[in-house]
Motif scaffolding. Structure first.
Motif, PDB file in Angstrom:
ATOM      1  N   SER A 124      15.794  -1.961 -21.732  1.00  0.00           N
ATOM      2  CA  SER A 124      16.394  -1.210 -20.836  1.00  0.00           C
ATOM      3  C   SER A 124      15.447  -0.521 -19.778  1.00  0.00           C
ATOM      4  N   MET A 125      14.122  -0.842 -20.298  1.00  0.00           N
ATOM      5  CA  MET A 125      13.094  -0.062 -19.465  1.00  0.00           C
ATOM      6  C   MET A 125      12.575  -1.386 -18.422  1.00  0.00           C
ATOM      7  N   ASP A 126      11.959  -0.757 -17.489  1.00  0.00           N
ATOM      8  CA  ASP A 126      11.088  -1.695 -16.359  1.00  0.00           C
ATOM      9  C   ASP A 126       9.643  -1.416 -16.573  1.00  0.00           C
ATOM     10  N   LEU A 127       9.192  -0.360 -17.516  1.00  0.00           N
ATOM     11  CA  LEU A 127       7.792  -0.109 -17.257  1.00  0.00           C
ATOM     12  C   LEU A 127       7.661   0.685 -18.828  1.00  0.00           C
ATOM     13  N   TYR A 187       4.113   0.145  -9.479  1.00  0.00           N
ATOM     14  CA  TYR A 187       5.023  -0.612 -10.324  1.00  0.00           C
ATOM     15  C   TYR A 187       6.667  -0.183  -9.796  1.00  0.00           C
ATOM     16  N   CYS A 188       6.777   0.862  -9.309  1.00  0.00           N
ATOM     17  CA  CYS A 188       8.119   1.178  -8.849  1.00  0.00           C
ATOM     18  C   CYS A 188       8.488   0.809  -7.368  1.00  0.00           C
ATOM     19  N   LEU A 195       6.894  -7.682 -12.787  1.00  0.00           N
ATOM     20  CA  LEU A 195       7.226  -9.025 -13.093  1.00  0.00           C
ATOM     21  C   LEU A 195       6.163  -9.720 -13.634  1.00  0.00           C
ATOM     22  N   ARG A 196       5.251  -9.945 -12.722  1.00  0.00           N
ATOM     23  CA  ARG A 196       4.232 -10.791 -13.010  1.00  0.00           C
ATOM     24  C   ARG A 196       3.326 -10.333 -14.381  1.00  0.00           C
TER      25      ARG A 196
END
Length: 230
Positions: A124-127, A187-188, A195-196
């Motif tokens: 559920s996380m992006d970072l 990153y935001c 993604l990379r």
């Protein structure tokens, strides 16, 4: 280092093998964000800053809370999407929650305590942000990397060995909320960078830190011993 310095073992006789992480259990999400947290916490367009670890002085989560509050106070439109998820318990959990509530950010943060479903939470996380003041073997870091997450981590302990700055994540000094906030903001604001870095991080785990890679390393040690005894 202890084997070499205290026991006097020849460096050529020492093989260091990191614990492997289950890269099948910890894997990237395959679709939209996993629906976790209280009502209203998750929406499709949110950017979830995550962390996993014991919430004590060594964990450094107060620095992460400070960085998060700096970001949501910024007028940058991308920061409106930010959410904070810290999984872990400890003596500073209540204090961090109180700081968030006093700042009016309670609805944008979820501190659920100790959890058994960290693999699902990481999807559920992006970072992943690991703000520790000191670090051990980096298990949570490897699990995050296996989950395809870019990482912002303090430049301590195993973090320095596992994070490749500019390729899989960003290293920041401990106890530096302004620098940590700037790294998170990158990153935001530049999601393709995350993604990379996340894809490279998972590749690093598969190649060097998966259970299969750990088994291969152990087998190589035994094979060398057998050949030497023949």
């Amino acid at each position: 280092r202890w084997l070499i310095e205290a026991i006097g073992a020849a460096p050529s006789r020492v093989t260091r093998i990191l614990a492997g992480v289950d890269s099948l259990h910890y894997h990237p999400r395959l679709g939209p964000h996993t629906a976790v947290g209280p009502a209203g916490f998750m929406r499709d367009e949110v950017f979830v800053i995550g962390s996993v670890g014991r919430m004590d002085e060594a964990g450094g989560h107060a620095t992460l809370v400070d960085a998060f509050l700096r970001l949501i106070a910024s007028p940058h439109p991308a920061h409106r999407r930010l959410r904070l998820l810290i999984a872990g318990d400890g003596p500073l959990r209540a204090a961090c929650q109180a700081i968030l509530e006093r700042a009016g950010a309670g609805a944008r943060a979820w501190l659920p305590g100790e959890r058994a479903d960290t693999a699902q939470l990481m999807r559920s996380m992006d970072l992943m942000v690991l703000p520790a003041r000191s670090a051990g073997t980096g298990t949570a870091l490897l699990e995050a990397m296996a989950s395809g997450l870019p990482v912002v981590a303090t430049a301590v302990g195993g973090h320095r060995e596992l994070v490749q700055p500019g390729l899989t994540g960003i290293l920041v000094p401990p106890l530096s909320p302004e620098i940590m906030a700037a790294a998170i903001a990158d990153y935001c604001r530049i999601p393709e960078m995350g993604l990379r870095h996340g894809a490279r991080a998972r590749g690093q785990v598969i190649n060097h830190h998966s259970l299969a890679a750990m088994a291969r390393s152990h087998c190589a040690v035994y094979d060398a011993l057998v050949q030497g005894a023949a």
